[in-house]
Design an enzyme around this catalytic site. Structure first.
Site, PDB file in Angstrom:
ATOM      1  CE1 TYR A  53      -3.050   9.419   7.333  1.00 30.02           C
ATOM      2  CE2 TYR A  53      -4.221   7.439   6.664  1.00 30.02           C
ATOM      3  CZ  TYR A  53      -3.570   8.182   7.630  1.00 30.02           C
ATOM      4  OH  TYR A  53      -3.442   7.663   8.903  1.00 30.02           O
ATOM      5  N   GLY A 105      -8.244  -7.179   9.497  1.00 29.98           N
ATOM      6  CA  GLY A 105      -7.148  -6.479  10.146  1.00 29.98           C
ATOM      7  C   GLY A 105      -6.737  -7.097  11.459  1.00 29.98           C
ATOM      8  NE  ARG A 106      -8.494  -2.730  15.716  1.00 35.54           N
ATOM      9  CZ  ARG A 106      -8.479  -1.862  16.724  1.00 35.54           C
ATOM     10  NH1 ARG A 106      -8.610  -2.294  17.955  1.00 35.54           N
ATOM     11  NH2 ARG A 106      -8.352  -0.569  16.492  1.00 35.54           N
ATOM     12  NE  ARG A 155      -8.303   0.254   3.037  1.00 38.86           N
ATOM     13  CZ  ARG A 155      -8.156   0.474   4.335  1.00 38.86           C
ATOM     14  NH1 ARG A 155      -7.356   1.417   4.767  1.00 38.86           N
ATOM     15  NH2 ARG A 155      -8.810  -0.248   5.211  1.00 38.86           N
ATOM     16  CD  GLN A 168      -2.742   1.374   2.380  1.00 35.62           C
ATOM     17  OE1 GLN A 168      -2.266   1.928   3.365  1.00 35.62           O
ATOM     18  NE2 GLN A 168      -3.987   0.904   2.345  1.00 35.62           N
TER      19      GLN A 168
END
Length: 373
Positions: free
Chosen positions: A182, A327-328, A229, A102
């Site tokens: 971002y 993810g987690r 993304r 990424q």
């Protein structure tokens, strides 16, 4: 699209690759690269451990030190950083995995402390009102510098060059970060982008830079190794999208504009990604992303949200979803695919070590069957 099964553990053709399953590892901020931004052997071990996921996506990686967003972020600007990523790619491939990087520009979510004294840059000179993690602790985010129109080719080139360095270092492809508040996401929102030139105003103008970045990267490394993304309506870090019609025009317009490329995949993060409402925003955007018959959609239900097996299966039951971003659970369970498939007990993620230095909470989670599992 040729696959008929939507089983979470079935193979998936994505771009030029065949994934072993549809459990993909989301990009996860882990802050283990120090001030140099160079991936270490610890990174290589961490990603190797998780290579059984169908696709592994690296942490957000900066293309230039002047785009860094947080301390300990890895980069892909220098030869030393590229060499570090080469070791990571070699280990992931040893584990049979597919690895995408990424690439992210922090935009206004940064601080001169992270940028070797440079001022953060953004679509418009608007502060977002939050704090930034720096090498000297949390600090208020400064007012960013508005990019000049003449600088847009430099932004495009930073992404293109980073993508080229990534694949030359042995990674399989790249995911362009257009989400989470971002820089590229900042351009998409009329709240963070108040420009009145060709890069602001209308939805078409606001997605212009994102399209230019994606096209430049795809032209260099191949669209079948290029992904994007997006997180519409995420409403995070001051990037607000509350006008549904405008959001659809912006993100839908972008996906329509990129349709001819046949990108490897689009990763869509939305809190309602698992909804079975066929008229929902994530469903509509997913259909438009997949309309060319080649681009896959990876669904993600939210930033900081724990995706369990039931939710992953619910996502895979949707006709417009090809794979699931996790993810987690993959932080705490490097062998998550095995544990989910076999119904094994899961390790619990320890949030206190997500951003800590060293191996603790990074490479020391036990595998199923290990003495501490």
């Amino acid at each position: 699209m040729t696959e008929t099964s939507t089983d979470l553990f079935s193979p998936l053709d994505l771009g030029r690759y065949r994934l072993a399953n549809r459990v993909t590892m989301a990009a996860l901020t882990r802050q283990r690269a120090g001030t140099s931004g160079v991936p270490t052997d610890l990174h290589a071990e961490y990603y190797f451990q998780r290579a059984s996921a169908g696709l592994v996506v690296t942490e957000g990686t900066f293309p230039s030190v002047t785009t860094r967003a947080f301390p300990g972020q890895a980069g892909i600007e220098t030869d030393e950083q590229a060499a570090g990523w080469r070791r990571v790619a070699e280990r992931v491939h040893e584990g049979g995995g597919v690895l995408f990087m990424q690439i992210m520009h922090g935009g206004r979510v940064s601080h001169p402390n992270l940028l070797e004294g440079q001022q953060p840059e953004a679509p418009s000179a608007l502060e977002w009102g939050g704090q930034v993690h720096t090498f000297d602790g949390k600090q208020d985010a400064p007012v960013p510098r508005a990019l000049e129109a003449e600088e847009m080719p430099r932004i495009v080139e930073q992404f293109r060059a980073a993508a080229r360095r990534a694949v030359d270092a042995g990674l399989d492809g790249v995911e362009i970060h257009g989400a989470n508040g971002y820089l590229l996401h900042e351009f998409l929102s009329p709240v963070s982008n108040t420009r009145d030139d060709d890069y602001g105003g209308s939805p078409r103008n606001r997605y212009r830079l994102v399209e230019e970045v994606v096209r430049a990267v795809a032209a260099d490394i191949g669209a079948d190794r290029t992904a994007l993304r997006l997180s519409p309506e995420h409403n995070i870090q001051g990037v607000i999208e509350e006008d549904r019609a405008d959001t659809l025009a912006t993100f839908g317009g972008l996906l329509d504009a990129l349709s001819d490329l046949n990108l490897a995949y689009v990763s869509l993060l939305h809190k309602d990604a698992a909804s079975d409402d066929a008229d929902s925003l994530p469903a509509e955007l997913a259909r438009r992303a997949r309309a060319n018959g080649a681009t896959r959609v990876i669904a993600n239900t939210g930033f900081g949200h724990v995706t369990d097996l039931d939710e992953a299966n619910a996502l895979m039951a949707l006709p417009h979803v090809d794979a699931v971003a996790v993810g987690r659970q993959l932080i705490a369970n490097p062998d998550l695919v095995l544990r989910w498939r076999e119904g094994l007990e899961l390790n619990t993620p320890d949030a206190a070590t997500f951003y800590a230095p060293g191996a603790e909470g990074y490479t020391d989670y036990p595998f199923a069957g290990a003495p501490d599992a």
